[in-house]
Structure formats: structure tokens, C-alpha cells
Write an enzyme that holds these catalytic residues in place. Structure first.
Site, PDB file in Angstrom:
ATOM      1  N   VAL A 146       4.456   8.411  11.725  1.00  0.00           N
ATOM      2  CA  VAL A 146       3.441   8.908  12.680  1.00  0.00           C
ATOM      3  C   VAL A 146       2.497   9.854  11.955  1.00  0.00           C
ATOM      4  O   VAL A 146       2.936  10.828  11.345  1.00  0.00           O
ATOM      5  CB  VAL A 146       4.098   9.661  13.865  1.00  0.00           C
ATOM      6  CG1 VAL A 146       3.025  10.201  14.817  1.00  0.00           C
ATOM      7  CG2 VAL A 146       5.070   8.764  14.614  1.00  0.00           C
ATOM      8  N   LYS A 176       3.790   4.662  17.761  1.00  0.00           N
ATOM      9  CA  LYS A 176       3.831   6.061  17.302  1.00  0.00           C
ATOM     10  C   LYS A 176       4.089   7.007  18.475  1.00  0.00           C
ATOM     11  O   LYS A 176       4.819   8.000  18.343  1.00  0.00           O
ATOM     12  CB  LYS A 176       2.530   6.396  16.579  1.00  0.00           C
ATOM     13  CG  LYS A 176       2.412   5.647  15.247  1.00  0.00           C
ATOM     14  CD  LYS A 176       1.006   5.673  14.682  1.00  0.00           C
ATOM     15  CE  LYS A 176       0.929   4.986  13.336  1.00  0.00           C
ATOM     16  NZ  LYS A 176      -0.446   4.725  12.887  1.00  0.00           N
ATOM     17  N   THR A 205       0.832  -1.217   0.000  1.00  0.00           N
ATOM     18  CA  THR A 205       0.000   0.000   0.000  1.00  0.00           C
ATOM     19  C   THR A 205       0.866   1.267   0.000  1.00  0.00           C
ATOM     20  O   THR A 205       0.750   2.119  -0.889  1.00  0.00           O
ATOM     21  CB  THR A 205      -0.923   0.003   1.238  1.00  0.00           C
ATOM     22  OG1 THR A 205      -1.696  -1.192   1.217  1.00  0.00           O
ATOM     23  CG2 THR A 205      -1.846   1.207   1.249  1.00  0.00           C
ATOM     24  N   VAL A 206       1.754   1.373   0.979  1.00  0.00           N
ATOM     25  CA  VAL A 206       2.519   2.623   1.136  1.00  0.00           C
ATOM     26  C   VAL A 206       3.633   2.738   0.088  1.00  0.00           C
ATOM     27  O   VAL A 206       3.842   3.804  -0.504  1.00  0.00           O
ATOM     28  CB  VAL A 206       3.087   2.720   2.574  1.00  0.00           C
ATOM     29  CG1 VAL A 206       3.937   3.967   2.737  1.00  0.00           C
ATOM     30  CG2 VAL A 206       1.944   2.735   3.590  1.00  0.00           C
ATOM     31  N   GLY A 232      -3.323   5.249   4.644  1.00  0.00           N
ATOM     32  CA  GLY A 232      -3.664   5.169   3.220  1.00  0.00           C
ATOM     33  C   GLY A 232      -2.449   5.415   2.341  1.00  0.00           C
ATOM     34  O   GLY A 232      -1.456   6.021   2.779  1.00  0.00           O
ATOM     35  N   LYS A 243       6.623   2.360  11.663  1.00  0.00           N
ATOM     36  CA  LYS A 243       6.630   2.783  13.076  1.00  0.00           C
ATOM     37  C   LYS A 243       7.067   1.685  14.020  1.00  0.00           C
ATOM     38  O   LYS A 243       7.710   1.951  15.047  1.00  0.00           O
ATOM     39  CB  LYS A 243       5.273   3.347  13.480  1.00  0.00           C
ATOM     40  CG  LYS A 243       4.071   2.425  13.190  1.00  0.00           C
ATOM     41  CD  LYS A 243       3.481   2.668  11.824  1.00  0.00           C
ATOM     42  CE  LYS A 243       2.721   1.466  11.334  1.00  0.00           C
ATOM     43  NZ  LYS A 243       1.469   1.744  10.735  1.00  0.00           N
ATOM     44  N   GLU A 250       9.216  10.562   8.760  1.00  0.00           N
ATOM     45  CA  GLU A 250       8.020  11.389   8.945  1.00  0.00           C
ATOM     46  C   GLU A 250       6.739  10.572   8.777  1.00  0.00           C
ATOM     47  O   GLU A 250       5.744  10.768   9.493  1.00  0.00           O
ATOM     48  CB  GLU A 250       8.040  12.563   7.954  1.00  0.00           C
ATOM     49  CG  GLU A 250       6.824  13.449   8.005  1.00  0.00           C
ATOM     50  CD  GLU A 250       6.611  14.097   9.364  1.00  0.00           C
ATOM     51  OE1 GLU A 250       7.372  14.992   9.710  1.00  0.00           O
ATOM     52  OE2 GLU A 250       5.674  13.678  10.095  1.00  0.00           O
ATOM     53  N   ILE A 288       0.560  13.742   7.773  1.00  0.00           N
ATOM     54  CA  ILE A 288       0.692  14.977   8.585  1.00  0.00           C
ATOM     55  C   ILE A 288       2.176  15.236   8.898  1.00  0.00           C
ATOM     56  O   ILE A 288       2.835  14.369   9.465  1.00  0.00           O
ATOM     57  CB  ILE A 288      -0.053  14.833   9.932  1.00  0.00           C
ATOM     58  CG1 ILE A 288      -1.502  14.388   9.719  1.00  0.00           C
ATOM     59  CG2 ILE A 288       0.023  16.111  10.735  1.00  0.00           C
ATOM     60  CD1 ILE A 288      -2.219  14.017  11.026  1.00  0.00           C
TER      61      ILE A 288
HETATM   62  N1  HSE Z   1      -2.728   0.868  10.478  1.00  0.00           N
HETATM   63  C1  HSE Z   1      -2.315   2.224  10.592  1.00  0.00           C
HETATM   64  C2  HSE Z   1      -3.521   3.088  10.911  1.00  0.00           C
HETATM   65  C3  HSE Z   1      -1.684   2.655   9.307  1.00  0.00           C
HETATM   66  O1  HSE Z   1      -4.648   2.596  10.807  1.00  0.00           O
HETATM   67  O2  HSE Z   1      -3.346   4.239  11.292  1.00  0.00           O
HETATM   68  C4  HSE Z   1      -0.962   3.983   9.379  1.00  0.00           C
HETATM   69  O3  HSE Z   1       0.114   3.956  10.279  1.00  0.00           O
END
Ligand code: HSE
Length: 318
Positions: free
Chosen positions: A128, A201, A13-14, A299, A101, A125, A132
Site C-alpha cells: 500500500v 489496498k 519492476t519491483v 515505481g 496487494k 508494507e 510510504i
Molecule cells: N499499479 C500500481 C499503481 C502500482 O499505479 O499505484 C503500485 O501499487
């Protein structure tokens, strides 16, 4: 034009969001950095549509030890082998950017020390608050402050679940499935719903805001898996919303008290208005007073946006 060659560990995803941004926004990134950021290698078995096949490898050394790569993006998730790969990449003189994280919180000191020892940048960055830019702000514009308190809604999955339970009376298990389908949840959503992801986080936020390392496993942590509609209604009767809060407070004796737990947040507090997969970090500094950072905390593209921001920091130094 200067070139920054990037290797990506994990095109899920990321990692996929990062690839999309580097491709779609290539022109603006070049204009702003004077540098062409090129994805040169991708470690993944799964092939993604639209990504040239020749970029793929199944051998991690072709990314972390390859003399052609300047910067490694680690988006595998999980503590290992991600941590070892990041350390090896730094030892090979590569800058490292990650959203991981769990790995950063578990091995914060080792990772930051190894980066310093090898004269490379280690940037996280995206670990967390997704998109943002809160860590960069704590490390830069807010450095003139002693931080007094940090409160955050930093897990998109659980905030999405609590929002749907509160606003639509939705069933916990159904909304969790929905959050997984939308790509917010971890591979094992236990980390989300039991607050483990939030503790990771918070450990990172504490390291940067209070210059102290508290291991995530030492932070008292309660998730949302036992929250019922009755708990949500009881909070509402007191004029509050239930939110999973990462909370750190500087005490008078200089220690930092930290917790992850569902808290009753009064309707009038800015954190009560943070819904769905949105995250927010509410910070009190002794000079700036109260600040809130708000945006999408999970996301592909929001998290990819933070990763690309870190890549750009490196590209600007090329
Ligand atoms: N699983 C994490 C969330 C993904 O729902 O915030 C982003 O760190």
C-alpha cells in the site's frame, strides 16, 4: 557477520528495484543491521543485466523450499500462484515479504494465520502506498488511537492520469500509455483504471486500522475510466479537484463504511495537492487527530525501498 539469505520470486519492476537497493546500499544495510543480506536465488525466466546468471532458477521450489533461504520476497504479482508460493514458503519456515496487494487483500486471513502458525514474519508494507511507510505506522506508532477515518490516494497510475488531464488537458488514453511506459501501471491496467487495485489496498488499510477484514470485492468500487475533461472542469468550477479516493469511515454503530470512487476534493484539502504518481494517505485518529503520509506510490525504487525496509526488520531479529 550474521547472514540473511534472500530468495526473490519475480525480478520485474519491483523485484528488480529490490535487488538494486540490496546491492547498491549493501554497506549501509550491513551497518544498520549487523547482518549481511544476500540474494541467494531468483525465480525468473527473464535475465536482467548486471545480475549474475547463477542466481537464476525456473524452479519455484529452489526458492520456497530451499533450506538455504531465510526469507522469500514475493514480487510476482497476481493472486496465484503468488499466494500458494507464499504459504508454502512460510510452511518451510521462511519469512515472507511482499508488495502484492491483490494476493494480500484476497487472502489476508490465511496468510497472516499461516505466518503465525509457523512462527515466521509476514510483512507487506510495500503493498500500500509504494515507498510510504503507512502500514508500519498504523501498526506501531499509532496503536494508541481508535482510527476514525482513512482517506487515500493509493494508485499512482490513476493519479498520474487525472493530474495530466487536469493540468495539461491531456488525453486519457495517451497518459495511460505514458504511465505504463514509466512502470506505474499493473500488467493489466484495468486493475488500475477501474479502481480494483485501490480496493485491494483499502481492504489492507481497513484490516490494520479497523481490525476488520472487508474483502476487496465487497467494497463498492468505481474507477476513472469514464471521467471526462468536462467532469474535471465541473469539479474545478466548484473549487475542487477530482481524485480517485479510497475511503473508510468508522460509523457510530461500529461498522466501517468503505468505498472507492472519484471524489471532489476541495483545493484547500492536503489531498488536492497530491499529483502525478505520488500517493498520500490521510488518517484521522481519535488522539493524534489528522495526519497525512505522502510519497511515491509506485515505481521500482520507492516500492523496493519499502520491501527492503521489511527485509531489514527481519535482519535485525537474526
Ligand atoms: N499499479 C500500481 C499503481 C502500482 O499505479 O499505484 C503500485 O501499487
Amino acid at each position: 557477520m550474521k547472514v540473511l539469505k534472500v530468495g526473490i520470486l519475480g525480478l520485474g519492476t519491483v523485484g528488480g528495484g529490490t535487488y538494486t537497493i540490496l546491492t547498491e546500499n549493501k554497506a549501509v544495510i550491513e551497518k544498520r543491521t549487523g547482518c549481511s543480506v544476500e540474494v541467494a536465488r531468483i525465480l525468473d525466466r527473464r535475465k536482467k543485466e548486471g545480475v549474475p546468471e547463477y542466481l537464476y532458477t525456473e524452479d519455484p521450489d529452489e526458492v520456497i523450499a530451499c533450506s538455504d533461504i531465510d526469507l522469500v520476497v514475493e514480487t510476482l504479482g497476481g493472486i496465484e500462484p503468488a499466494t500458494s508460493f507464499m504459504l508454502q514458503a512460510m510452511e518451510h519456515g521462511k519469512h515472507v515479504v511482499t508488495a502484492n496487494k491483490a494476493a494480500v487483500a484476497a487472502n489476508y486471513q490465511k496468510l497472516t494465520e499461516t505466518a503465525a502458525k509457523n512462527g515466521v514474519q509476514f510483512l507487506y508494507e510495500a503493498s500500500v502506498g509504494g515507498g510510504i511507510p503507512v502500514l508500519t505506522s498504523i501498526q506501531n506508532e499509532l496503536q494508541g488511537n481508535n482510527f476514525l477515518e482513512v482517506m487515500g490516494i493509493v494508485n499512482g497510475t490513476t493519479n498520474y492520469i487525472l493530474t495530466k488531464m487536469t493540468e495539461e488537458g491531456a488525453d486519457y488514453a495517451d497518459v495511460l500509455k505514458d504511465a505504463q511506459a514509466k512502470g506505474f501501471a499493473e500488467a493489466d491496467p484495468t486493475a488500475d483504471v477501474e479502481g480494483i487495485d485501490v480496493a485491494n489496498k483499502l481492504s489492507i488499510l481497513i484490516a490494520l486500522a479497523f481490525d476488520k477484514y472487508i474483502a476487496p470485492t465487497d467494497i463498492p468500487t468505481t474507477g476513472i475510466s469514464k471521467i471526462t475533461k468536462a467532469d474535471i472542469d465541473a469539479a474545478a468550477a466548484e473549487g475542487c479537484k477530482l481524485k480517485l479516493i479510497a475511503h473508510a469511515k468508522l460509523m457510530e454503530d461500529g461498522t466501517v463504511e468503505a468505498s472507492v470512487a472519484p471524489e471532489k476534493i476541495p483545493f484547500a484539502h492536503p489531498l488536492a495537492g497530491v499529483s502525478n504518481e505520488f500517493n498520500a494517505v490521510y488518517i484521522t485518529g481519535d488522539m493524534v487527530d489528522e495526519l497525512m503520509f505522502y510519497g511515491k506510490g509506485a515505481g521500482a525504487l520507492p516500492t523496493g525501498s519499502a520491501i527492503v525496509g521489511d527485509i531489514i526488520k527481519v535482519a535485525k531479529t537474526k
